[in-house]
Design a protein around this motif. Sequence first.
Motif, PDB file in Angstrom:
ATOM      1  N   LEU A  38       0.761  -1.211   0.020  1.00  0.00           N
ATOM      2  CA  LEU A  38       0.049  -0.051  -0.039  1.00  0.00           C
ATOM      3  C   LEU A  38       0.905   1.355  -0.086  1.00  0.00           C
ATOM      4  N   ILE A  39       0.975   1.973  -1.047  1.00  0.00           N
ATOM      5  CA  ILE A  39       1.853   3.212  -1.152  1.00  0.00           C
ATOM      6  C   ILE A  39       1.107   4.479  -0.928  1.00  0.00           C
ATOM      7  N   GLY A  40      -0.035   4.458  -0.908  1.00  0.00           N
ATOM      8  CA  GLY A  40      -0.960   5.702  -0.572  1.00  0.00           C
ATOM      9  C   GLY A  40      -2.489   5.535  -0.623  1.00  0.00           C
ATOM     10  N   VAL A  41      -3.038   6.516   0.019  1.00  0.00           N
ATOM     11  CA  VAL A  41      -4.769   6.394   0.236  1.00  0.00           C
ATOM     12  C   VAL A  41      -5.040   7.861  -0.108  1.00  0.00           C
ATOM     13  N   VAL A  42      -6.107   7.602  -0.782  1.00  0.00           N
ATOM     14  CA  VAL A  42      -6.777   9.166  -1.362  1.00  0.00           C
ATOM     15  C   VAL A  42      -8.105   9.095  -0.974  1.00  0.00           C
ATOM     16  N   SER A  43      -8.487  10.260  -0.150  1.00  0.00           N
ATOM     17  CA  SER A  43      -9.735  10.268   0.304  1.00  0.00           C
ATOM     18  C   SER A  43     -10.281  11.972   0.419  1.00  0.00           C
ATOM     19  N   ASN A  44     -11.590  12.238   0.415  1.00  0.00           N
ATOM     20  CA  ASN A  44     -12.107  13.489   0.399  1.00  0.00           C
ATOM     21  C   ASN A  44     -11.371  14.269   1.460  1.00  0.00           C
ATOM     22  N   PRO A  45     -11.130  15.774   1.220  1.00  0.00           N
ATOM     23  CA  PRO A  45     -10.766  16.428   2.448  1.00  0.00           C
ATOM     24  C   PRO A  45     -11.625  16.567   3.529  1.00  0.00           C
ATOM     25  N   PRO A  46     -11.041  16.883   4.767  1.00  0.00           N
ATOM     26  CA  PRO A  46     -11.882  17.227   6.116  1.00  0.00           C
ATOM     27  C   PRO A  46     -12.853  18.223   5.758  1.00  0.00           C
ATOM     28  N   LYS A  47     -13.809  18.227   6.534  1.00  0.00           N
ATOM     29  CA  LYS A  47     -14.883  19.039   6.611  1.00  0.00           C
ATOM     30  C   LYS A  47     -15.155  19.651   8.030  1.00  0.00           C
ATOM     31  N   HIS A  48     -15.741  20.689   8.172  1.00  0.00           N
ATOM     32  CA  HIS A  48     -16.119  21.572   9.346  1.00  0.00           C
ATOM     33  C   HIS A  48     -17.569  20.647   9.742  1.00  0.00           C
ATOM     34  N   ILE A  49     -17.838  20.247  10.704  1.00  0.00           N
ATOM     35  CA  ILE A  49     -19.080  19.228  11.181  1.00  0.00           C
ATOM     36  C   ILE A  49     -19.518  19.787  12.563  1.00  0.00           C
ATOM     37  N   GLY A  50     -20.753  19.778  12.415  1.00  0.00           N
ATOM     38  CA  GLY A  50     -21.508  20.211  14.063  1.00  0.00           C
ATOM     39  C   GLY A  50     -21.311  21.561  14.437  1.00  0.00           C
ATOM     40  N   SER A  74      -7.072  18.176 -10.501  1.00  0.00           N
ATOM     41  CA  SER A  74      -5.902  19.102 -10.385  1.00  0.00           C
ATOM     42  C   SER A  74      -4.437  18.547 -10.829  1.00  0.00           C
ATOM     43  N   PHE A  75      -3.793  19.026 -11.449  1.00  0.00           N
ATOM     44  CA  PHE A  75      -2.391  18.686 -11.950  1.00  0.00           C
ATOM     45  C   PHE A  75      -1.619  18.398 -10.955  1.00  0.00           C
ATOM     46  N   GLU A  76      -1.705  18.814  -9.631  1.00  0.00           N
ATOM     47  CA  GLU A  76      -0.953  18.493  -8.442  1.00  0.00           C
ATOM     48  C   GLU A  76      -1.156  17.173  -8.004  1.00  0.00           C
ATOM     49  N   LEU A  77      -2.391  16.755  -8.012  1.00  0.00           N
ATOM     50  CA  LEU A  77      -2.739  15.237  -7.765  1.00  0.00           C
ATOM     51  C   LEU A  77      -2.284  14.116  -8.737  1.00  0.00           C
ATOM     52  N   LYS A  78      -2.343  14.535  -9.933  1.00  0.00           N
ATOM     53  CA  LYS A  78      -2.137  13.612 -11.015  1.00  0.00           C
ATOM     54  C   LYS A  78      -0.626  13.259 -10.944  1.00  0.00           C
ATOM     55  N   ASN A 138      -2.980   5.346  11.404  1.00  0.00           N
ATOM     56  CA  ASN A 138      -2.170   4.346  11.061  1.00  0.00           C
ATOM     57  C   ASN A 138      -0.986   4.669  10.445  1.00  0.00           C
ATOM     58  N   GLY A 139      -0.784   5.928  10.188  1.00  0.00           N
ATOM     59  CA  GLY A 139       0.673   6.379   9.603  1.00  0.00           C
ATOM     60  C   GLY A 139       0.644   6.359   8.214  1.00  0.00           C
ATOM     61  N   LEU A 140      -0.507   5.994   7.462  1.00  0.00           N
ATOM     62  CA  LEU A 140      -0.442   5.761   5.968  1.00  0.00           C
ATOM     63  C   LEU A 140      -0.225   7.181   5.211  1.00  0.00           C
ATOM     64  N   THR A 141       0.498   7.061   4.013  1.00  0.00           N
ATOM     65  CA  THR A 141       0.588   8.181   3.186  1.00  0.00           C
ATOM     66  C   THR A 141      -0.926   8.397   2.645  1.00  0.00           C
ATOM     67  N   LEU A 142      -1.528   9.868   3.094  1.00  0.00           N
ATOM     68  CA  LEU A 142      -2.630  10.330   2.785  1.00  0.00           C
ATOM     69  C   LEU A 142      -2.663  11.368   1.821  1.00  0.00           C
ATOM     70  N   LEU A 143      -3.540  11.416   0.907  1.00  0.00           N
ATOM     71  CA  LEU A 143      -3.775  12.503  -0.087  1.00  0.00           C
ATOM     72  C   LEU A 143      -5.194  12.974   0.008  1.00  0.00           C
ATOM     73  N   GLU A 144      -5.644  14.204   0.214  1.00  0.00           N
ATOM     74  CA  GLU A 144      -6.951  14.760   0.572  1.00  0.00           C
ATOM     75  C   GLU A 144      -7.191  15.836  -0.522  1.00  0.00           C
ATOM     76  N   PRO A 145      -7.227  15.506  -1.804  1.00  0.00           N
ATOM     77  CA  PRO A 145      -7.143  16.597  -2.761  1.00  0.00           C
ATOM     78  C   PRO A 145      -8.670  17.218  -2.842  1.00  0.00           C
ATOM     79  N   GLN A 146      -8.789  18.473  -2.932  1.00  0.00           N
ATOM     80  CA  GLN A 146      -9.992  19.254  -3.166  1.00  0.00           C
ATOM     81  C   GLN A 146     -10.644  18.888  -4.621  1.00  0.00           C
TER      82      GLN A 146
END
Length: 308
Positions: free
Chosen positions: A26-38, A67-71, A55-63
Motif C-alpha cells: 500500500l503506497i498511498g490512500v486518497v480520500s475526501n478533504p476534511p470538513k467542518h462538522i457540527g 488538479s495537475f498536482e494530484l495527477k 495508522n501512519g499511512l500516506t494520505l492525499l486529500e485533494p480538493q
Amino acid sequence: MRVVFMGNPDFAIPTLEAIIHSNHELIGVVSNPPKHIGRGRTLSHTPVGQFSKDNGLTLLEPQSLDSFELKNELIDLKPDVFVVVAYKILPKDLIDIPKFGSLNLHASLLPKYRGAGPIQWALMNGDKTTGVTIFQIKAKVDAGDILMQKEISILEEDNMLSLGKRLCTHGADLMINVLNKIETNKQVKGLVQDSRLATPAPKIKKDMTIINWNWESKKIHNWIRGLTPYPGMSTIYCGKRLRIFKTSFESSEVMTPGTILEAQDDRLLIATGEGLLRIYELQIEGKKKMHVSDFLRGNKVKIGERLG
C-alpha cells in the motif's frame, strides 16, 4: 503490487485493512478533504482519512480530482493498480495511470443496481439476495468489465448497516483474490456487462425519507430497513418529526392509512394502505433513539390519532 487505495466511508475500511495485511504494498490512500462538522465546526476527516492518519499511512486529500498536482503526485507514486471503494467518479486521465488500471468494489451484482445506493435499493425493493462485484473502471459509471462476483443472501432482519457490514467483508476478500490473480499473471478475464440488464440505484434524496402511509405495510417496512440507521424514514407525530428504525408488517382489514390502532406496552400498530406496520424502535424529535415501550410510557398516545 504497488496499490493506491481510494475511498471515503466506513464501508471502505475492511478492503483497506485487507490490503495492508496482504502481500501487496500500500503506497498511498486518497480520500475526501476534511470538513467542518457540527455546532462546534470541528474539522473532521472521512472515516478512511482518519483511519489512514491513525495508522501512519500516506494520505492525499485533494480538493479536486482534476488538479495537475494530484495527477503528478499519483504518477510519482508509480502505482500498479488503483483500488477504489465508495469514492468519487474518477476522471479518465487518472483511471489510466496505473499499469493494471483501476479496480472498483461495488455492493451489488452488476449490472443490477448501478449507482450510489445499491445496498439501500436491494433492501428497499425487498430482494432476497445481493452481492459484491469487482470490476475494471471505465469512464462510464459502474459499467466496466466484471472481474469477479460473489452472491450473498439478504436476511429478514437485515438493515442497511448489517447488510453493508457483510458485503464489505466479502468484498475485501474478493478484492485481494483479484489482486493476487493479477500479480501472478493468472488470467482474470473481464466479462462485458449487458447494459440492457442494468437497473439504477440512485442516491437517496431527502424527500424519499418521508413515510407514505398509503403504501402497503411491506413496502414501508422494506424502505425503513433500507434507510436504517441513516438517514432513517420519518413521519410527523404531534407536530414533531418521528424517525422509525425497526418494524414488522402484518395483514389487516383496510383502514385509514396512518391511523394508530394499538398503543400499549410494546405494541404500536399503524394502519397503512394495505396491512399494519408494527413499530419497535423510534426517535421523537429532541430525544434519543428508544424502544417503543419507552416511547409509549413517556407519551400519551391515543388510538385513532393520525401520523403524517
